[in-house]
Design a protein around this motif. Structure first.
Motif, PDB file in Angstrom:
ATOM      1  N   VAL A 193       9.641 -12.168   5.783  1.00  0.00           N
ATOM      2  CA  VAL A 193       8.973 -10.505   5.597  1.00  0.00           C
ATOM      3  C   VAL A 193       9.245 -10.012   4.467  1.00  0.00           C
ATOM      4  N   PRO A 194       8.148  -9.752   3.860  1.00  0.00           N
ATOM      5  CA  PRO A 194       7.711  -8.790   2.785  1.00  0.00           C
ATOM      6  C   PRO A 194       8.678  -8.103   2.717  1.00  0.00           C
ATOM      7  N   ILE A 195       9.674  -7.589   1.902  1.00  0.00           N
ATOM      8  CA  ILE A 195      10.253  -6.349   1.602  1.00  0.00           C
ATOM      9  C   ILE A 195       9.792  -5.217   0.329  1.00  0.00           C
ATOM     10  N   ALA A 196       9.171  -6.305  -0.770  1.00  0.00           N
ATOM     11  CA  ALA A 196       8.648  -5.187  -2.338  1.00  0.00           C
ATOM     12  C   ALA A 196       7.897  -6.472  -3.381  1.00  0.00           C
ATOM     13  N   VAL A 197       6.562  -6.284  -3.269  1.00  0.00           N
ATOM     14  CA  VAL A 197       5.857  -6.671  -4.589  1.00  0.00           C
ATOM     15  C   VAL A 197       6.843  -5.628  -6.218  1.00  0.00           C
ATOM     16  N   VAL A 198       7.057  -6.756  -6.502  1.00  0.00           N
ATOM     17  CA  VAL A 198       8.342  -6.009  -7.856  1.00  0.00           C
ATOM     18  C   VAL A 198       7.657  -5.612  -8.852  1.00  0.00           C
ATOM     19  N   GLY A 199       6.771  -6.161  -9.253  1.00  0.00           N
ATOM     20  CA  GLY A 199       5.624  -6.219 -10.397  1.00  0.00           C
ATOM     21  C   GLY A 199       5.033  -7.261 -10.509  1.00  0.00           C
ATOM     22  N   TYR A 200       4.903  -7.403 -12.688  1.00  0.00           N
ATOM     23  CA  TYR A 200       4.306  -8.272 -12.711  1.00  0.00           C
ATOM     24  C   TYR A 200       4.491  -9.075 -13.488  1.00  0.00           C
ATOM     25  N   THR A 201       4.274 -10.273 -13.988  1.00  0.00           N
ATOM     26  CA  THR A 201       4.416 -10.318 -15.462  1.00  0.00           C
ATOM     27  C   THR A 201       3.438 -11.400 -15.964  1.00  0.00           C
ATOM     28  N   PRO A 202       2.984 -11.309 -17.958  1.00  0.00           N
ATOM     29  CA  PRO A 202       2.130 -12.103 -18.595  1.00  0.00           C
ATOM     30  C   PRO A 202       2.152 -12.910 -18.392  1.00  0.00           C
ATOM     31  N   ILE A 203       1.387 -13.996 -17.860  1.00  0.00           N
ATOM     32  CA  ILE A 203       0.363 -15.455 -18.447  1.00  0.00           C
ATOM     33  C   ILE A 203       0.702 -15.534 -19.853  1.00  0.00           C
ATOM     34  N   VAL A 204       0.705 -16.515 -20.318  1.00  0.00           N
ATOM     35  CA  VAL A 204       0.926 -17.197 -22.019  1.00  0.00           C
ATOM     36  C   VAL A 204       0.306 -18.959 -21.801  1.00  0.00           C
ATOM     37  N   LEU A 205      -1.283 -18.870 -22.391  1.00  0.00           N
ATOM     38  CA  LEU A 205      -1.416 -20.677 -22.583  1.00  0.00           C
ATOM     39  C   LEU A 205      -0.593 -21.076 -23.809  1.00  0.00           C
ATOM     40  N   VAL A 206       0.298 -22.124 -23.954  1.00  0.00           N
ATOM     41  CA  VAL A 206       0.925 -22.603 -25.325  1.00  0.00           C
ATOM     42  C   VAL A 206       0.864 -23.982 -25.286  1.00  0.00           C
ATOM     43  N   VAL A 225      15.502  -3.608   6.087  1.00  0.00           N
ATOM     44  CA  VAL A 225      14.710  -3.827   4.489  1.00  0.00           C
ATOM     45  C   VAL A 225      14.397  -2.806   4.229  1.00  0.00           C
ATOM     46  N   ARG A 226      14.206  -1.145   4.813  1.00  0.00           N
ATOM     47  CA  ARG A 226      14.516   0.149   3.948  1.00  0.00           C
ATOM     48  C   ARG A 226      15.189  -0.018   3.346  1.00  0.00           C
ATOM     49  N   ARG A 227      16.726  -0.485   3.377  1.00  0.00           N
ATOM     50  CA  ARG A 227      18.094  -0.437   2.956  1.00  0.00           C
ATOM     51  C   ARG A 227      17.799  -1.433   1.339  1.00  0.00           C
ATOM     52  N   ILE A 228      17.906  -2.562   1.777  1.00  0.00           N
ATOM     53  CA  ILE A 228      16.986  -3.479  -0.034  1.00  0.00           C
ATOM     54  C   ILE A 228      15.787  -2.726  -0.931  1.00  0.00           C
ATOM     55  N   HIS A 229      14.874  -2.452  -0.109  1.00  0.00           N
ATOM     56  CA  HIS A 229      13.869  -1.793  -0.666  1.00  0.00           C
ATOM     57  C   HIS A 229      14.689  -0.625  -2.148  1.00  0.00           C
ATOM     58  N   ALA A 230      15.572   0.159  -0.865  1.00  0.00           N
ATOM     59  CA  ALA A 230      15.850   1.412  -2.189  1.00  0.00           C
ATOM     60  C   ALA A 230      16.773   0.667  -2.743  1.00  0.00           C
ATOM     61  N   ALA A 231      17.189  -0.504  -2.545  1.00  0.00           N
ATOM     62  CA  ALA A 231      17.933  -0.908  -4.304  1.00  0.00           C
ATOM     63  C   ALA A 231      17.345  -2.115  -4.994  1.00  0.00           C
ATOM     64  N   VAL A 259       6.048  -5.758 -16.205  1.00  0.00           N
ATOM     65  CA  VAL A 259       5.923  -4.172 -16.029  1.00  0.00           C
ATOM     66  C   VAL A 259       6.098  -3.782 -14.111  1.00  0.00           C
ATOM     67  N   ILE A 260       7.339  -3.353 -14.125  1.00  0.00           N
ATOM     68  CA  ILE A 260       7.477  -2.681 -12.599  1.00  0.00           C
ATOM     69  C   ILE A 260       6.826  -2.178 -12.446  1.00  0.00           C
ATOM     70  N   ASN A 261       6.695  -1.657 -10.510  1.00  0.00           N
ATOM     71  CA  ASN A 261       5.551  -0.569  -9.927  1.00  0.00           C
ATOM     72  C   ASN A 261       6.233  -1.544  -8.801  1.00  0.00           C
ATOM     73  N   VAL A 262       7.218  -0.994  -7.759  1.00  0.00           N
ATOM     74  CA  VAL A 262       7.953  -1.667  -6.659  1.00  0.00           C
ATOM     75  C   VAL A 262       7.254  -1.471  -5.789  1.00  0.00           C
ATOM     76  N   SER A 263       6.046  -1.664  -4.512  1.00  0.00           N
ATOM     77  CA  SER A 263       5.248  -1.605  -3.182  1.00  0.00           C
ATOM     78  C   SER A 263       6.654  -1.424  -2.640  1.00  0.00           C
ATOM     79  N   SER A 264       5.789  -0.247  -1.860  1.00  0.00           N
ATOM     80  CA  SER A 264       6.449   0.015  -0.714  1.00  0.00           C
ATOM     81  C   SER A 264       6.754  -1.391   0.488  1.00  0.00           C
ATOM     82  N   PRO A 265       7.281  -1.289   1.344  1.00  0.00           N
ATOM     83  CA  PRO A 265       7.319  -2.269   2.619  1.00  0.00           C
ATOM     84  C   PRO A 265       6.180  -3.114   3.257  1.00  0.00           C
ATOM     85  N   GLU A 266       5.105  -1.800   3.522  1.00  0.00           N
ATOM     86  CA  GLU A 266       4.285  -1.913   4.344  1.00  0.00           C
ATOM     87  C   GLU A 266       3.380  -2.323   3.558  1.00  0.00           C
TER      88      GLU A 266
END
Length: 332
Positions: free
Chosen positions: A125-138, A274-280, A300-307
């Motif tokens: 069950v997807p609860i939240a897409v929390v954010g994104y992190t940069p990808i670097v070629l090393v 799901v709602r409790r975890i999302h709020a946390a 970059v943090i941008n927490v999505s809704s469960p939906e």
């Protein structure tokens, strides 16, 4: 970040990999309030130690524990390229005491593995897409290149003998490097590893030439000079590493890759949980200390809704099926 790219550019873009965000929850039963703090919650990571997901989750771990009133443990289960960790989550009791933090890898699995021991559409069950992190070629410092132009020229001079590492066949880091090779019009051999940790060890040791990675997982190595950055797979430079130019500004406008991280629960997790975890998750990642650390890592943090998270996973499954086909990766 542009989510409405035309079809010809969508094929060259990926919401990556790396990396990761954590969450916990309380059990869904009447006695919950009476036993708060008595039972440890576990966060299963289908990623190795030192990965972007691992770095982000452990950074947020104390704040997540505080937000939910339970001690928290983090378990790395990178076996079978991360399949083992997702299987553990899928088979866990839906009581809120077992959650997963995942990267783009999970939506790639159905396209690169013929027989999975779970169904991503029904067993988590997807609860939240929390954010994104940069990808670097090393690259290993022995590679005689410090920018994209020099690196592409060097790859061409190697006539396909250069090699790149990934945390596993069919993972998002595999796709990110394969996409770079395609965008640059060069050839290179892929060497898969069992996790980001072993991948970085051999990259630093010179056994492999280059790799893509989540910025948080290589920041220390860039500071010490153990690795050298060639470019960032973002549209614009990242505040956490402003000295690293993007590939867009270096003449490869089609190479943009971003790694997302999300929180999942097992199937059957009650909507109230799901709602409790999302709020946390929202509370924990808004914590000033966590927010500062995320910014320092370039996340970059941008927490999505469960939906939104649930629809996002469906869209990403379809998207990566096309990317895997384009990259020529066969299901095993």
């Amino acid at each position: 970040m542009n989510r409405h790219l035309p079809a010809h550019r969508t094929r060259r873009h990926a919401l990556l990999g790396l990396l990761a965000a954590g969450a916990l929850s309380l059990a869904a039963h009447p006695a919950r309030a009476q036993v708060a703090g008595e039972k440890t919650l576990r966060i299963v990571l289908p990623n190795a130690v030192s990965s972007g997901v691992d770095t982000i989750t452990r950074t947020a771990q104390p704040a997540l524990a505080k937000a939910l009133g339970h001690p928290v443990t983090v378990e790395n289960q990178p076996g079978a390229g991360g399949v083992l960790g997702v299987q553990t989550l899928a088979r866990a009791a839906p009581d809120g005491y077992t959650l997963g933090v995942v990267s783009n890898n999970v939506v790639i699995f159905p396209s690169v593995i013929q027989q999975l021991p779970f169904d991503l559409n029904t067993d988590v069950v997807p609860i939240a897409v929390v954010g994104y992190t940069p990808i670097v070629l090393v690259v290993n410092p022995k590679v005689p290149a410090s920018n994209a132009k020099e690196f592409v020229a060097w790859l061409k001079s190697r006539n396909g003998e250069a090699n790149y590492a990934s945390g596993g066949n069919g993972t998002i880091l595999h796709l990110a490097s394969a996409m770079f090779v395609d965008e640059a019009g060069v050839k290179a051999r892929h060497i898969p590893y069992k996790g980001v940790g072993p991948m970085l060890n051999d990259l630093i040791g010179g056994q492999v030439d280059f790799a893509t990675a989540a910025l948080p997982s290589v920041q220390q190595h860039l500071r010490t000079g153990a690795l050298r950055a060639i470019g960032m797979g973002t549209q614009q430079r990242v505040a956490a590493a402003p000295e690293i130019p993007t590939f867009v500004e270096q003449g490869l406008p089609g190479y943009v890759v971003e790694a997302w991280f999300a929180v999942l629960g097992p199937k059957g997790l009650p909507p109230a949980e799901v709602r409790r975890i999302h709020a946390a998750v929202v509370t924990a990642f808004a914590d000033p200390g966590v927010a500062e650390a995320m910014a320092r890592q370039g996340n970059v943090i941008n927490v999505s809704s469960p939906e939104r998270a649930q629809q996002f996973f469906k869209d990403e499954l379809a998207k990566y099926a096309k990317l895997v086909k384009k990259a020529g990766i066969e299901a095993q």
